[in-house]
Design an enzyme around this catalytic site. Sequence first.
Site, PDB file in Angstrom:
ATOM      1  CG  HIS A 377     -30.331 -50.338 -94.584  1.00 57.10           C
ATOM      2  ND1 HIS A 377     -30.450 -49.227 -94.694  1.00 57.10           N
ATOM      3  CD2 HIS A 377     -30.249 -50.925 -95.309  1.00 57.10           C
ATOM      4  CE1 HIS A 377     -29.606 -48.680 -95.822  1.00 57.10           C
ATOM      5  NE2 HIS A 377     -30.952 -49.466 -97.188  1.00 57.10           N
ATOM      6  CE  LYS A 567     -28.565 -38.575 -84.529  1.00 58.00           C
ATOM      7  NZ  LYS A 567     -27.690 -39.510 -85.713  1.00 58.00           N
ATOM      8  NE  ARG A 568     -38.574 -43.902 -84.926  1.00 51.42           N
ATOM      9  CZ  ARG A 568     -38.870 -44.552 -85.448  1.00 51.42           C
ATOM     10  NH1 ARG A 568     -39.992 -43.983 -86.818  1.00 51.42           N
ATOM     11  NH2 ARG A 568     -39.988 -44.896 -84.929  1.00 51.42           N
ATOM     12  CE  LYS A 573     -30.777 -43.755 -85.157  1.00 47.23           C
ATOM     13  NZ  LYS A 573     -30.189 -43.160 -85.579  1.00 47.23           N
ATOM     14  CB  THR A 675     -27.999 -40.203 -94.091  1.00 50.22           C
ATOM     15  OG1 THR A 675     -29.210 -40.692 -93.055  1.00 50.22           O
ATOM     16  CG2 THR A 675     -27.211 -41.207 -94.640  1.00 50.22           C
ATOM     17  CE  LYS A 679     -30.805 -36.730 -94.658  1.00 50.88           C
ATOM     18  NZ  LYS A 679     -31.915 -36.750 -92.691  1.00 50.88           N
TER      19      LYS A 679
END
Length: 830
Positions: A377, A567-568, A573, A675, A679
């Site tokens: 992952h 998101k986290r 990110k 993901t 969405k």
Amino acid sequence: MVTSESAINKETELCLQTDFLDNFHNVESMKVALVRTMLHSVGKDPEEATNRDWFYAIAHLLRGVLNQRHIQTTRHHYRNGNKKVYYLSMEYLMGRSLEKVLLDLGAEDLVSGALSELGISLPEVIECEFDAALGNGGLGRLAACFLDSLATHNYPGFGYGIRYEYGIFTQDIKDGRQVEHPENWLRYGNPWEVKRPNVLYPIHFGGRIACFKNAQGSEECHWVDTQEVMAMAFDVPISGFDTNTVGNLRLWSSRATRDFNLRFFNEGDYEDAVREKTSSENISKVLYPNDKTQLGKELRLKQEYFFVSASLQDIIARHLRYHKSLDDLPDLTAMQLNDTHPALAVPELMRLLIDVHGYSFEEAWQMCTKTFSYTNHTLLAEALETWPVSMMAEILPRHLELIYLINDEFLRITRHSFPGNTAILHRVSLIDDERHSVRMAHLAIVGSHKVNGVAALHTQLLRSTMFFDFDRIYPDKFVNVTNGITPRRWLLQANPKLAALITEHIGDGWTHDLSLLSQLAPKADDPAFREQFIAIKRANKQRLADWLQKNFNVTVNVDSLFDMQIKRVHEYKRQLLNVLNIITLYNRICKNPGGNHTPRTFIFAGKAAPGYDIAKLIINLINDVAETVNNNPLTMDKLKVVFVPNYSVSQAEILIPACDLSEQISTAGTEASGTGNMKFALNGALTIGTLDGANIEIKEEVGADNIFIFGMNTEEVQSQRMSGYNPWTYYDNIECLKLCLDMIGNGYFSNGDKSRYRPLIDSLLHGGDHYMLLGDYESYVTCQENVARARRDTHDWARRTILNVVHMGKFSADRTIHEYAKEIWGIRSL
Ligand SMILES: *Cc1c(COP(=O)(O)O)cnc(C)c1O
């Protein structure tokens, strides 16, 4: 076992002929059933019942339907004797279940009708349920989506996990900073689970290895003098959509052994007995809140072993109930390792086969590699699990020994294939000799017949960089299976208006086969359809605005562009890059308040790992920037920044359908798939993103004109790193960037406190800016200008969002599961 002719079985078969739900198939009978359940099972006078009591009554009733169907499904599976898959995951981010179950059973109108006759509101009852938040983020949510797809498509698939008493912490924001609180989600009981006190396995830790010559004269080794903890099963039925198949998620809870307590009791040491009991029961107490980092804590290693040992003992016991031996285990069983967290399953299966069931090492190894497959992952090196050899020697001495034996054999074969190449042996060894640690990813790769990445780019990078050597050693082992999301929760449930519009035009087949959405493509050019689309987005934005007002006393302008990054919180990110753009816009508006600025509402949500200081500081900065821009009269009408505390699945369900612009801005080559990106696009947001993870495949599906791509690609990131990336070049040459950084560093957002954000500035300017925010800044800001321009043409924007929705078919978790079933597990739908 009950024989098929027994009296019990005749009665059972008779009972199974009627689906339990048929007993209350109209509003009147449902009303009676709910009142009875309130009286008999909840034990409360219905007149006095609270919304929470009604939640328990409904859940109790529906659980009856699920349990019966689950038993029927199990009978079906075993009668067929088909191959099964067991999904091993330390995390399941399930969210709430009531609405999902109602949709799956087609019982929503029935229950809401019955409740409304009783003067109760179903939406309010739904709000009473705690999220089952037994996961950190994407990896755990993926596991939850997979369970839904497996059940919906009638696959013989079962999940295994841990029944944490405390899932992910709840996040509060105090003075702009994240504060963590434990959340006992089981406080009022979990109505969906069935406790199985008889499904109980001993789990061993510590001890030593004793070897002796057996009767046949060969050496046998056993693990002795261990401490023992018990694993108790809790089953959660998993309904599928519009099918009678009900799957199962079996979660393990740790319990003290009675024996162990007794020993202390007999010795008269009550306190030791209690301490021992507490420490045993601590194993499943709490989820580790680290996303993509590893702590190397002893309790975590124990958790991982506890989980795999209980699951494997259970899988073997189930197999032996229906088969003479374990010889055919690999033909009838596939096991998927969700990341390396369950990688100890490899030596544990070896131990069970060799030490308990008498197989030779070679036989056991054949069986293992045929059974396991592993999903990677992440490409972040710091996220790759390793365990100190010394810790493993202490806690799992037999497993360490088996890992050494596996390694010897693996290196022997590799040496043969690469004669004279000792460097490769050092690189691929399961043991890191310098750090004295066990490399769990190497163990998982060697122990599996297939290893998959979760998006095309990710798999390609695994093969070309991180696991380059393994790809040479095992040319056919690495495959790609791009992630997906369940369209039931993420469209049907979260966005009922859009779901209804789609169904009105193409029927409801898309709920099972999302690729059917492409039939709607011509509608993108239909002005009336665009109007309907725009109206739905607006309604969803209004729903979110009302929710923000009610829960956080925050007012937002529904006519502004809703720009979300949820998101986290992690450096890779790049929430901080988003903040830099916000400050840039702020400065622009301050300088030219009368200019033509597109009003925007920036919405952030996400948790940071409690020990990840830089991520927590980014949260602090977002809140401080919000404080400044939301209160400056020059900017407050044009810019609004909102940080929504305590991001969760239930929050995602209300946020995502209201989004106009989805931020997927990780440094190219760092996000395995994502993901969240799927969405958002499925709910009619446009994406601004880098060529990273599944963004690349989203771009291929929706077309380059319907997505905003910016920044360096992976190759450019790699070559910049090679040639000496220098953040100062950007600081010195881009005036508006320098201004942003200086404002942060000089205390503009922290009441003059110059020290608060020093670590952030340092990480960018003095720490090398590892994720290259400064390198991508200009391209990002320009791209955001293009977004603003595109937004002014409302109808053309709508056209693009429609094309995003209709081209999301590929990103259904159903497609993902069909690929795993066919290419990796070798299982068939019933
Ligand atoms: C989908 C989801 C994630 C994953 O989001 P990414 O943007 O892919 O990181 C994390 N948390 C929750 C609650 C989710 O629903």
